[in-house]
Structure formats: C-alpha cells, structure tokens
Design an enzyme around this catalytic site. Structure first.
Site, short mmCIF file in Angstrom:
data_model
loop_
_atom_site.label_atom_id
_atom_site.label_comp_id
_atom_site.label_asym_id
_atom_site.label_seq_id
_atom_site.Cartn_x
_atom_site.Cartn_y
_atom_site.Cartn_z
N CYS A 54 0.83 -1.19 0.00
CA CYS A 54 0.00 0.00 0.00
C CYS A 54 0.87 1.25 0.00
O CYS A 54 2.03 1.22 0.40
CB CYS A 54 -0.88 0.02 1.24
SG CYS A 54 -2.09 -1.32 1.28
N GLU A 56 0.76 3.80 1.94
CA GLU A 56 1.22 4.17 3.28
C GLU A 56 2.53 3.43 3.61
O GLU A 56 3.45 4.00 4.19
CB GLU A 56 0.18 3.80 4.35
CG GLU A 56 -1.14 4.53 4.24
CD GLU A 56 -2.19 3.70 3.52
OE1 GLU A 56 -1.88 3.11 2.46
OE2 GLU A 56 -3.33 3.66 4.02
#
Ligand SMILES: [Zn+2]
Length: 130
Positions: A54, A56
C-alpha cells in the site's frame, strides 16, 4: 480538526498520485504522505501486487530509509487527482499500530476530514479480551 500542516500533508499525497497515476499498467492509484516529528514529509504510491504494498507502507518505508523513526501524521488518497481520502486497510492499521501508534491518521467522515490516533484504528491489538 485539521490544521494547516495537515492540509499540506493531504496536498502532498494528492501531488504524488497525480504525478504517478497509472490505471493501466501498474495500477498506481493511491498516494500517501507521512509527516515526521521534525516536519519532514515523505510520500509514496501503492506498488500493486496480490498483497500490496500500500501507499502508506511505501511512504513510511521511504521515511525509515532516510533515517526517520518518529512520525506525526499520515494520509492516503485515491484517484487520478487524489480526490478521495482513504482509510487505511487492515494490514496498514496493523503496521501503523506497530510503527506510529500515537500518530494521527487523517480520514474522511460524515463531518469531513478528521484525524484519529493510529492505535484507535486497531482496537484490542495484541490483547485477548475475555
Ligand atoms: Zn493498506
């Protein structure tokens, strides 16, 4: 309530996905930005595979690769211009609880953008409740 620094963080996340958006080949559709306690901001886009990574994770990995260890806030956005502020997925909630439990995560709500503590997004982490 978001402050000026938080809005700047959202803008950085929007900027990184706007510049790297790819809906065809590699499916880069999410951008993220993390702000460290020293004020520095690192960004990332998702690297598509069956289980991530992801945006993040990429942003926090970039920060850690540059020696950062203390984090203040993170946000992820999705879309060609990053128009949608995304809540972290379950896997990211675990990572955020591990790396930055007291940092803020900027998420969308019925009242607009809000920030919540990372550890509040993963209740009962590592606890067994009777
Ligand atoms: Zn995730």
């Amino acid at each position: 309530m978001l402050n000026k620094k938080d809005l700047e963080l959202v803008e950085k996340a929007r900027q990184v996905i706007t510049e790297n958006y790819d809906k065809v080949d590699y499916l880069h559709t999410v951008g993220a930005a993390v702000r460290c306690k020293n004020g520095k901001i690192y960004t990332g886009v998702n690297v598509y595979s069956l289980h991530g990574a992801c945006a993040e994770q990429v942003a926090i990995g970039a920060a850690i690769s540059n020696g950062e260890r203390e984090f203040e806030a993170v946000v992820a956005v999705r879309g060609q211009k990053g128009e949608e502020v995304l809540p972290p997925c379950g896997n990211c909630r675990q990572m955020l609880a591990d790396y930055m439990p007291k940092a803020y995560v900027i998420i969308d709500s019925k009242k607009g953008l809000i920030k919540v503590k990372a550890h509040d997004l993963l209740p009962f982490a590592y606890q067994v409740e009777a």
